[in-house]
Enzyme design. Structure first.
Site, PDB file in Angstrom:
ATOM      1  N   LYS A 207       0.804  -1.224   0.000  1.00  0.00           N
ATOM      2  CA  LYS A 207       0.000   0.000   0.000  1.00  0.00           C
ATOM      3  C   LYS A 207       0.836   1.273   0.000  1.00  0.00           C
ATOM      4  O   LYS A 207       0.483   2.277   0.603  1.00  0.00           O
ATOM      5  CB  LYS A 207      -0.990   0.012   1.180  1.00  0.00           C
TER       6      LYS A 207
ATOM      7  N   HIS B  55       6.636  -7.390  -2.580  1.00  0.00           N
ATOM      8  CA  HIS B  55       6.587  -6.669  -1.300  1.00  0.00           C
ATOM      9  C   HIS B  55       7.659  -7.205  -0.353  1.00  0.00           C
ATOM     10  O   HIS B  55       7.678  -6.847   0.828  1.00  0.00           O
ATOM     11  CB  HIS B  55       5.218  -6.832  -0.631  1.00  0.00           C
TER      12      HIS B  55
ATOM     13  N   SER C  87      -3.802   3.275   4.836  1.00  0.00           N
ATOM     14  CA  SER C  87      -4.154   2.579   3.597  1.00  0.00           C
ATOM     15  C   SER C  87      -4.133   1.063   3.794  1.00  0.00           C
ATOM     16  O   SER C  87      -5.016   0.346   3.312  1.00  0.00           O
ATOM     17  CB  SER C  87      -3.176   2.993   2.490  1.00  0.00           C
TER      18      SER C  87
ATOM     19  N   ASP D 170      -8.177   9.330 -10.692  1.00  0.00           N
ATOM     20  CA  ASP D 170      -9.541   9.014 -11.143  1.00  0.00           C
ATOM     21  C   ASP D 170      -9.546   8.016 -12.289  1.00  0.00           C
ATOM     22  O   ASP D 170     -10.420   7.147 -12.362  1.00  0.00           O
ATOM     23  CB  ASP D 170     -10.287  10.294 -11.559  1.00  0.00           C
TER      24      ASP D 170
ATOM     25  N   MET E 108      -7.313   5.637 -12.852  1.00  0.00           N
ATOM     26  CA  MET E 108      -6.994   4.307 -12.322  1.00  0.00           C
ATOM     27  C   MET E 108      -8.148   3.751 -11.489  1.00  0.00           C
ATOM     28  O   MET E 108      -8.439   2.560 -11.531  1.00  0.00           O
ATOM     29  CB  MET E 108      -5.719   4.359 -11.494  1.00  0.00           C
TER      30      MET E 108
ATOM     31  N   ARG F  72      -8.441   3.789  -3.026  1.00  0.00           N
ATOM     32  CA  ARG F  72      -9.380   4.427  -2.095  1.00  0.00           C
ATOM     33  C   ARG F  72      -9.361   5.951  -2.194  1.00  0.00           C
ATOM     34  O   ARG F  72     -10.309   6.575  -2.622  1.00  0.00           O
ATOM     35  CB  ARG F  72      -9.047   3.950  -0.671  1.00  0.00           C
TER      36      ARG F  72
END
Length: 302
Positions: A53, A116, A146, A239, A241, A264
Protein backbone atom coordinates in the site's frame (compact mmCIF):
# COMPACT_ATOMS: atom_id res chain seq x y z
CA UNK A 1 -10.32 -14.87 -12.31
CA UNK A 2 -11.95 -16.68 -9.39
CA UNK A 3 -15.52 -17.97 -9.64
CA UNK A 4 -17.93 -17.85 -6.69
CA UNK A 5 -16.94 -21.28 -5.37
CA UNK A 6 -13.29 -20.30 -5.42
CA UNK A 7 -14.08 -17.05 -3.69
CA UNK A 8 -15.86 -18.92 -0.89
CA UNK A 9 -13.01 -21.42 -0.59
CA UNK A 10 -10.55 -18.59 -0.05
CA UNK A 11 -12.70 -16.12 1.88
CA UNK A 12 -13.27 -18.49 4.80
CA UNK A 13 -9.55 -18.89 5.22
CA UNK A 14 -8.28 -15.55 6.46
CA UNK A 15 -4.73 -16.55 7.32
CA UNK A 16 -2.94 -16.32 10.63
CA UNK A 17 0.16 -14.17 10.98
CA UNK A 18 3.36 -16.11 11.70
CA UNK A 19 7.07 -15.50 11.98
CA UNK A 20 9.01 -16.26 8.80
CA UNK A 21 12.77 -15.88 9.28
CA UNK A 22 12.16 -12.94 11.61
CA UNK A 23 9.47 -11.23 9.50
CA UNK A 24 5.70 -11.40 10.10
CA UNK A 25 4.06 -13.10 7.12
CA UNK A 26 0.94 -14.95 5.95
CA UNK A 27 1.21 -18.29 4.21
CA UNK A 28 -0.16 -17.02 0.88
CA UNK A 29 3.17 -15.21 0.43
CA UNK A 30 5.50 -17.93 1.74
CA UNK A 31 3.95 -21.18 0.45
CA UNK A 32 6.01 -20.96 -2.74
CA UNK A 33 9.18 -19.63 -1.08
CA UNK A 34 11.54 -22.25 -2.55
CA UNK A 35 10.48 -21.41 -6.09
CA UNK A 36 10.69 -17.71 -5.29
CA UNK A 37 14.22 -18.11 -3.91
CA UNK A 38 15.25 -20.01 -7.03
CA UNK A 39 13.52 -17.64 -9.47
CA UNK A 40 15.71 -16.92 -12.49
CA UNK A 41 15.74 -13.21 -13.27
CA UNK A 42 16.76 -11.92 -16.70
CA UNK A 43 19.13 -8.97 -17.11
CA UNK A 44 16.40 -6.70 -18.51
CA UNK A 45 13.82 -7.54 -15.82
CA UNK A 46 12.56 -4.59 -13.80
CA UNK A 47 11.54 -5.30 -10.22
CA UNK A 48 9.01 -2.95 -8.61
CA UNK A 49 9.41 -3.25 -4.84
CA UNK A 50 7.35 -1.67 -2.07
CA UNK A 51 5.94 -2.18 1.38
CA UNK A 52 2.23 -2.97 0.82
CA UNK A 53 0.00 0.00 0.00
CA UNK A 54 2.83 2.39 -0.82
CA UNK A 55 1.98 3.07 -4.46
CA UNK A 56 2.79 -0.34 -5.98
CA UNK A 57 -0.09 -0.41 -8.46
CA UNK A 58 0.43 3.24 -9.37
CA UNK A 59 4.07 2.73 -10.34
CA UNK A 60 3.39 -0.70 -11.89
CA UNK A 61 0.75 0.83 -14.17
CA UNK A 62 3.06 3.77 -14.95
CA UNK A 63 5.94 1.52 -16.03
CA UNK A 64 3.64 -0.75 -18.02
CA UNK A 65 2.23 2.23 -19.92
CA UNK A 66 5.71 3.65 -20.42
CA UNK A 67 7.03 0.46 -21.99
CA UNK A 68 4.00 -1.01 -23.73
CA UNK A 69 1.42 1.78 -24.05
CA UNK A 70 2.56 2.66 -27.58
CA UNK A 71 2.91 -0.85 -29.00
CA UNK A 72 -0.20 -2.19 -27.23
CA UNK A 73 -2.47 0.80 -26.58
CA UNK A 74 -5.38 -1.39 -25.38
CA UNK A 75 -3.20 -3.41 -22.97
CA UNK A 76 -3.80 -1.09 -20.00
CA UNK A 77 -7.58 -1.43 -20.32
CA UNK A 78 -7.83 -5.07 -21.42
CA UNK A 79 -5.33 -6.96 -19.25
CA UNK A 80 -5.45 -6.88 -15.42
CA UNK A 81 -2.48 -5.29 -13.70
CA UNK A 82 -1.68 -8.56 -11.88
CA UNK A 83 -1.14 -10.22 -15.27
CA UNK A 84 0.84 -7.33 -16.73
CA UNK A 85 2.98 -7.09 -13.57
CA UNK A 86 2.94 -10.42 -11.71
CA UNK A 87 3.27 -10.46 -7.91
CA UNK A 88 6.33 -12.67 -7.47
CA UNK A 89 5.69 -14.26 -4.06
CA UNK A 90 1.89 -14.58 -4.43
CA UNK A 91 0.70 -18.18 -4.13
CA UNK A 92 -3.06 -18.85 -4.03
CA UNK A 93 -3.64 -21.86 -6.32
CA UNK A 94 -7.43 -21.64 -5.87
CA UNK A 95 -7.33 -18.23 -7.56
CA UNK A 96 -4.62 -18.20 -10.19
CA UNK A 97 -1.14 -19.44 -11.13
CA UNK A 98 1.61 -18.44 -8.71
CA UNK A 99 3.53 -15.23 -9.25
CA UNK A 100 6.61 -17.27 -10.22
CA UNK A 101 4.63 -19.21 -12.85
CA UNK A 102 3.12 -16.04 -14.29
CA UNK A 103 6.53 -14.34 -14.40
CA UNK A 104 8.14 -17.36 -16.08
CA UNK A 105 5.47 -17.36 -18.79
CA UNK A 106 5.81 -13.66 -19.65
CA UNK A 107 6.87 -12.90 -23.20
CA UNK A 108 7.22 -9.13 -22.84
CA UNK A 109 10.62 -7.51 -22.66
CA UNK A 110 11.35 -6.12 -20.19
CA UNK A 111 9.39 -8.24 -17.74
CA UNK A 112 7.85 -6.04 -15.06
CA UNK A 113 7.58 -7.94 -11.77
CA UNK A 114 6.40 -6.69 -8.40
CA UNK A 115 7.31 -7.73 -4.87
CA UNK A 116 6.59 -6.67 -1.30
CA UNK A 117 9.51 -8.68 0.04
CA UNK A 118 11.97 -7.07 2.44
CA UNK A 119 15.30 -6.60 0.68
CA UNK A 120 16.91 -9.61 2.37
CA UNK A 121 14.31 -11.98 0.86
CA UNK A 122 14.71 -10.87 -2.78
CA UNK A 123 15.87 -13.78 -5.01
CA UNK A 124 19.63 -13.54 -5.49
CA UNK A 125 19.33 -13.80 -9.29
CA UNK A 126 18.02 -10.19 -9.40
CA UNK A 127 21.32 -9.01 -7.92
CA UNK A 128 23.41 -11.41 -10.00
CA UNK A 129 21.76 -10.25 -13.22
CA UNK A 130 22.15 -6.62 -12.12
CA UNK A 131 18.45 -5.96 -12.72
CA UNK A 132 17.02 -2.48 -12.36
CA UNK A 133 14.82 -2.07 -9.33
CA UNK A 134 12.28 0.68 -8.65
CA UNK A 135 11.42 0.98 -4.95
CA UNK A 136 8.50 3.12 -3.80
CA UNK A 137 8.16 4.28 -0.19
CA UNK A 138 5.24 6.07 1.45
CA UNK A 139 5.18 7.94 4.74
CA UNK A 140 4.34 5.66 7.65
CA UNK A 141 1.14 7.42 8.71
CA UNK A 142 -0.59 7.33 5.35
CA UNK A 143 0.81 3.86 4.72
CA UNK A 144 -0.72 2.36 7.86
CA UNK A 145 -4.12 3.95 7.14
CA UNK A 146 -4.15 2.58 3.60
CA UNK A 147 -3.00 -0.85 4.77
CA UNK A 148 -5.74 -0.94 7.42
CA UNK A 149 -8.50 -0.34 4.87
CA UNK A 150 -6.90 -2.84 2.50
CA UNK A 151 -6.79 -5.55 5.16
CA UNK A 152 -10.44 -4.89 6.02
CA UNK A 153 -11.57 -5.65 2.47
CA UNK A 154 -9.11 -8.38 1.46
CA UNK A 155 -9.89 -11.90 2.67
CA UNK A 156 -6.34 -13.07 1.85
CA UNK A 157 -5.04 -10.99 4.76
CA UNK A 158 -5.34 -11.71 8.50
CA UNK A 159 -8.26 -10.17 10.40
CA UNK A 160 -7.27 -6.52 10.93
CA UNK A 161 -9.20 -5.92 14.15
CA UNK A 162 -10.01 -2.34 15.12
CA UNK A 163 -7.97 0.74 14.21
CA UNK A 164 -6.21 1.35 17.58
CA UNK A 165 -5.12 -2.29 17.73
CA UNK A 166 -4.00 -2.24 14.10
CA UNK A 167 -1.96 0.93 14.62
CA UNK A 168 -0.23 -0.69 17.59
CA UNK A 169 0.62 -3.80 15.55
CA UNK A 170 2.00 -1.63 12.73
CA UNK A 171 4.37 -0.04 15.24
CA UNK A 172 5.45 -3.50 16.40
CA UNK A 173 5.95 -4.83 12.86
CA UNK A 174 3.16 -7.37 13.38
CA UNK A 175 1.56 -7.04 9.94
CA UNK A 176 2.10 -9.07 6.78
CA UNK A 177 5.54 -8.29 5.32
CA UNK A 178 6.75 -7.18 8.71
CA UNK A 179 7.99 -3.84 9.94
CA UNK A 180 7.51 -0.79 7.73
CA UNK A 181 10.59 0.69 9.42
CA UNK A 182 12.81 -2.29 8.58
CA UNK A 183 11.42 -2.44 5.05
CA UNK A 184 11.99 1.16 3.99
CA UNK A 185 15.36 1.37 5.77
CA UNK A 186 16.57 -1.96 4.42
CA UNK A 187 15.90 -0.91 0.85
CA UNK A 188 17.36 2.56 1.49
CA UNK A 189 20.59 0.99 2.71
CA UNK A 190 20.68 -1.26 -0.37
CA UNK A 191 20.36 1.79 -2.60
CA UNK A 192 23.64 3.14 -1.18
CA UNK A 193 25.57 0.12 -2.49
CA UNK A 194 23.48 -1.02 -5.48
CA UNK A 195 23.48 1.66 -8.22
CA UNK A 196 20.63 0.15 -10.25
CA UNK A 197 18.04 0.96 -7.60
CA UNK A 198 15.77 3.99 -7.95
CA UNK A 199 14.15 5.01 -4.63
CA UNK A 200 10.90 6.91 -5.17
CA UNK A 201 8.66 8.59 -2.61
CA UNK A 202 4.88 8.43 -2.94
CA UNK A 203 4.64 12.03 -1.79
CA UNK A 204 6.99 13.21 -4.56
CA UNK A 205 4.89 11.40 -7.17
CA UNK A 206 1.74 13.01 -5.80
CA UNK A 207 3.36 16.44 -5.74
CA UNK A 208 4.90 16.50 -9.23
CA UNK A 209 4.35 13.56 -11.57
CA UNK A 210 6.29 15.31 -14.39
CA UNK A 211 9.43 15.61 -12.31
CA UNK A 212 9.24 12.02 -11.06
CA UNK A 213 8.50 10.70 -14.55
CA UNK A 214 11.70 12.43 -15.69
CA UNK A 215 13.61 10.61 -12.95
CA UNK A 216 12.06 7.27 -13.90
CA UNK A 217 12.81 7.73 -17.61
CA UNK A 218 16.37 8.80 -16.90
CA UNK A 219 16.92 5.79 -14.63
CA UNK A 220 15.45 3.34 -17.15
CA UNK A 221 17.06 4.95 -20.17
CA UNK A 222 13.79 5.47 -22.04
CA UNK A 223 12.85 8.57 -24.06
CA UNK A 224 9.09 8.79 -24.61
CA UNK A 225 7.69 11.36 -27.03
CA UNK A 226 5.60 14.20 -25.63
CA UNK A 227 2.44 12.35 -26.72
CA UNK A 228 3.57 9.13 -25.02
CA UNK A 229 4.34 11.05 -21.83
CA UNK A 230 0.91 12.65 -21.95
CA UNK A 231 -0.76 9.25 -22.30
CA UNK A 232 1.21 7.83 -19.38
CA UNK A 233 0.31 10.79 -17.17
CA UNK A 234 -3.36 10.58 -18.14
CA UNK A 235 -3.41 6.85 -17.53
CA UNK A 236 -1.96 7.08 -14.02
CA UNK A 237 -4.20 9.88 -12.77
CA UNK A 238 -6.04 8.80 -9.64
CA UNK A 239 -9.54 9.01 -11.14
CA UNK A 240 -8.49 7.19 -14.31
CA UNK A 241 -6.99 4.31 -12.32
CA UNK A 242 -9.93 4.17 -9.91
CA UNK A 243 -12.32 3.73 -12.85
CA UNK A 244 -10.08 1.31 -14.77
CA UNK A 245 -11.12 -2.24 -13.86
CA UNK A 246 -7.79 -3.48 -15.23
CA UNK A 247 -5.93 -1.36 -12.65
CA UNK A 248 -8.27 -1.22 -9.65
CA UNK A 249 -8.44 -4.96 -8.79
CA UNK A 250 -12.24 -5.03 -9.07
CA UNK A 251 -11.93 -8.33 -10.96
CA UNK A 252 -10.33 -9.96 -7.88
CA UNK A 253 -13.16 -11.72 -6.08
CA UNK A 254 -11.34 -11.98 -2.76
CA UNK A 255 -11.65 -8.22 -2.29
CA UNK A 256 -14.91 -6.74 -0.98
CA UNK A 257 -15.33 -3.29 -2.49
CA UNK A 258 -18.43 -2.73 -0.34
CA UNK A 259 -16.07 -2.48 2.63
CA UNK A 260 -13.45 -0.34 0.89
CA UNK A 261 -12.23 0.13 -2.69
CA UNK A 262 -8.73 -1.06 -3.58
CA UNK A 263 -7.89 2.39 -4.93
CA UNK A 264 -9.38 4.43 -2.10
CA UNK A 265 -8.18 8.05 -1.80
CA UNK A 266 -4.59 8.31 -2.96
CA UNK A 267 -4.13 11.44 -0.87
CA UNK A 268 -1.11 12.56 1.12
CA UNK A 269 -2.26 13.49 4.63
CA UNK A 270 -5.37 11.29 4.91
CA UNK A 271 -3.87 9.99 8.16
CA UNK A 272 -5.21 13.14 9.84
CA UNK A 273 -8.73 11.70 9.43
CA UNK A 274 -7.77 8.58 11.40
CA UNK A 275 -5.19 9.42 14.07
CA UNK A 276 -6.34 10.91 17.36
CA UNK A 277 -4.11 13.58 18.90
CA UNK A 278 -2.88 11.03 21.45
CA UNK A 279 -2.21 8.37 18.78
CA UNK A 280 -0.27 10.89 16.74
CA UNK A 281 1.89 11.93 19.71
CA UNK A 282 2.65 8.31 20.63
CA UNK A 283 3.36 7.44 17.01
CA UNK A 284 5.78 10.37 16.63
CA UNK A 285 7.73 9.29 19.74
CA UNK A 286 8.14 5.74 18.45
CA UNK A 287 8.93 6.98 14.96
CA UNK A 288 11.76 9.19 16.23
CA UNK A 289 13.33 6.23 18.00
CA UNK A 290 13.05 3.84 15.10
CA UNK A 291 14.23 6.31 12.43
CA UNK A 292 17.04 7.84 14.48
CA UNK A 293 19.95 6.19 12.67
CA UNK A 294 18.98 6.72 9.04
CA UNK A 295 19.31 9.52 6.50
CA UNK A 296 15.93 8.52 5.06
CA UNK A 297 13.32 11.28 5.38
CA UNK A 298 9.57 11.37 4.72
CA UNK A 299 6.91 14.04 4.40
CA UNK A 300 3.48 13.47 5.96
CA UNK A 301 1.93 16.36 4.02
CA UNK A 302 2.69 18.25 0.83
Amino acid sequence: MANQDQKETVSHLRPELFDFHGVSMAHYFTDNCDNVDNFQAKPDDILIATYPKAGTTWVSHLLDLLYFGKSSPKRGVSLPIYERVPFLEFSVPALCPTGVEMSDKMTTSPRLIKTHLPVQFVPKSFWEQKCRIVYVARNAKDNVVSYFHFDRMNSLMPEPGDWPNYLQRFQEGKLVFGSWYDHVKGWWEKKQVYPKLLYLHYEDLAEDIDRELDRVCSFLGVCPTEEERRQVKEGVKFDAMKKNSMANYSTMNVMDFKISPFIRKGKVGDWKNHFTVYQNEQFDKEYQKKMMNTTLKFRTEI
